[in-house]
Design an enzyme around this catalytic site. Structure first.
Site, PDB file in Angstrom:
ATOM      1  N   CYS A 143       0.840  -1.201   0.000  1.00 36.14           N
ATOM      2  CA  CYS A 143       0.000   0.000   0.000  1.00 36.14           C
ATOM      3  C   CYS A 143       0.873   1.247   0.000  1.00 36.14           C
ATOM      4  O   CYS A 143       1.368   1.670   1.054  1.00 36.14           O
ATOM      5  CB  CYS A 143      -0.942   0.011   1.204  1.00 36.14           C
ATOM      6  SG  CYS A 143      -2.073   1.427   1.215  1.00 36.14           S
ATOM      7  N   CYS A 146      -0.673   4.110   2.040  1.00 38.62           N
ATOM      8  CA  CYS A 146      -0.567   3.904   3.488  1.00 38.62           C
ATOM      9  C   CYS A 146       0.847   4.173   3.996  1.00 38.62           C
ATOM     10  O   CYS A 146       1.040   4.792   5.039  1.00 38.62           O
ATOM     11  CB  CYS A 146      -0.947   2.471   3.849  1.00 38.62           C
ATOM     12  SG  CYS A 146      -2.504   1.886   3.177  1.00 38.62           S
ATOM     13  N   ASP A 147       1.840   3.670   3.271  1.00 37.40           N
ATOM     14  CA  ASP A 147       3.201   3.613   3.807  1.00 37.40           C
ATOM     15  C   ASP A 147       4.214   4.490   3.090  1.00 37.40           C
ATOM     16  O   ASP A 147       5.333   4.677   3.578  1.00 37.40           O
ATOM     17  CB  ASP A 147       3.705   2.164   3.773  1.00 37.40           C
ATOM     18  CG  ASP A 147       2.821   1.218   4.565  1.00 37.40           C
ATOM     19  OD1 ASP A 147       2.280   1.653   5.594  1.00 37.40           O
ATOM     20  OD2 ASP A 147       2.669   0.052   4.165  1.00 37.40           O
TER      21      ASP A 147
END
Length: 331
Positions: A143, A146-147
């Site tokens: 992701c 996300c990261d």
């Protein structure tokens, strides 16, 4: 055991649904699963180290800490949490029937409910390359949104695996933080739409590696430092120095236990009424990534969990009203 509401799934969607349902005095029961979909209770968040984009935590919070807090809040309002996996359901009539893992035969007594919320999420596909287990969340992720902004990826070279729209989109997103982004495509062309492919190819911070497989992740034991590439045609290998490896090869919605009882799209995601959480079976609702193949964020999952609980509450109120009218001879 009969319940007014059963929630299957234990990520942000499931626990938000539980919090709202519990506060509405629906006495929800939540089955959090035991390594369902290959992921620990709490869902994909448990595979994420630092979460910096969930509101209310200005200093960030780990994925596991966040799932623990969600669980505590669910329990605080009276949710009964059961650490077992639902592996079979019967949605043909009400009350709905659910069977736990290890007790799935017709001879086994099922759990039953009047309203069911499916929040089982979607599991990121992995390649199972050498070094994956060691460096997952130590430089490897599925992701980028996300990261990607994590300090370990800033101003560092990164590589994305995939050839579709997701790979192009995630690579473009990562250019905000990375010094350079490589896209490893196993063929000699993208599967992505022309506009997405053209955007990636023409980006000054993106290099496309055609006919390339990533076959191994390597590092210093604590963090990823490089990957091993293999030419799809010549089979020759070489090292590529990167600090991050992102899979963009899709997700698998965790719907196998439902059989074919609920409507899904061509990729297996549950279909809900636009802007709502209702599935094609009255009394069954879906929340989180199991019905969302676009955003796939903890905060959007939580929002849809709220929607599912409110929709379930309204459904049960209407159900009770109809039963009262039927009992009084008005129907």
């Amino acid at each position: 055991m009969h319940s007014k509401v059963i929630i299957v799934g234990s990520g942000p969607a499931g626990h938000t649904a539980a919090i709202y349902a519990a506060r509405a005095n629906l006495n929800p029961v939540l089955f959090e699963g035991m390594m369902a979909g290959g992921v620990a209770p709490g869902g994909q968040l448990t595979t994420t180290t630092e979460v910096e984009n969930f509101p209310g935590f200005p200093e960030g919070i780990t994925g596991i800490e966040l799932t623990d807090k969600l669980r505590e809040q669910s329990e605080r309002f009276g949710t009964e949490i059961i650490a077992e996996t639902i592996t079979r359901v019967d949605l043909s009539s009400r009350p709905f029937k659910l069977w736990r893992e290890g007790a799935e035969t017709d001879a086994d007594e099922p759990d039953t409910c009047d309203a069911l919320i499916i929040a089982t999420g979607a599991t990121a596909k992995r390649l199972g390359i050498a070094g994956e287990d060691q460096y997952w969340q130590r430089g490897m992720s599925a992701c980028a949104v996300c990261d990607g902004a994590a300090p370990i990826f800033r101003n560092r070279p990164l590589v994305v695996i995939g050839g579709g729209d997701s790979a192009c989109e995630e690579a473009t997103f990562l250019t905000k933080y990375a010094s350079h982004v490589y896209i490893a495509v196993r063929r000699d062309a993208f599967r992505a739409s022309q506009i997405m492919a053209r955007r990636a190819i023409n980006h000054p911070k993106i290099t496309v590696l055609w006919n390339t497989h990533v076959i191994e992740a390597k590092g210093n034991g604590s963090a990823l430092t490089h990957v091993v590439l293999q030419d799809a045609n010549t089979k020759e290998t070489r090292d590529l120095d990167v600090s991050g490896l992102f899979y963009a090869i899709g997700h698998t919605p965790n719907t196998a236990f439902l059989g074919s009882q609920l409507e899904t799209d061509e990729t297996g995601y549950l279909v809900v009424k636009p802007g709502m959480s209702m599935t094609n079976v009255a009394g069954v609702f879906a929340a989180g990534d199991v019905q969302d193949k676009i955003y796939r964020q903890a905060i959007t999952a939580a929002g849809s969990g709220c929607m599912a609980a409110l929709d379930a509450e309204k459904y049960l109120e209407n159900l009770a009203a109809e039963e009262h009218e039927r009992a009084s001879g008005k129907l």
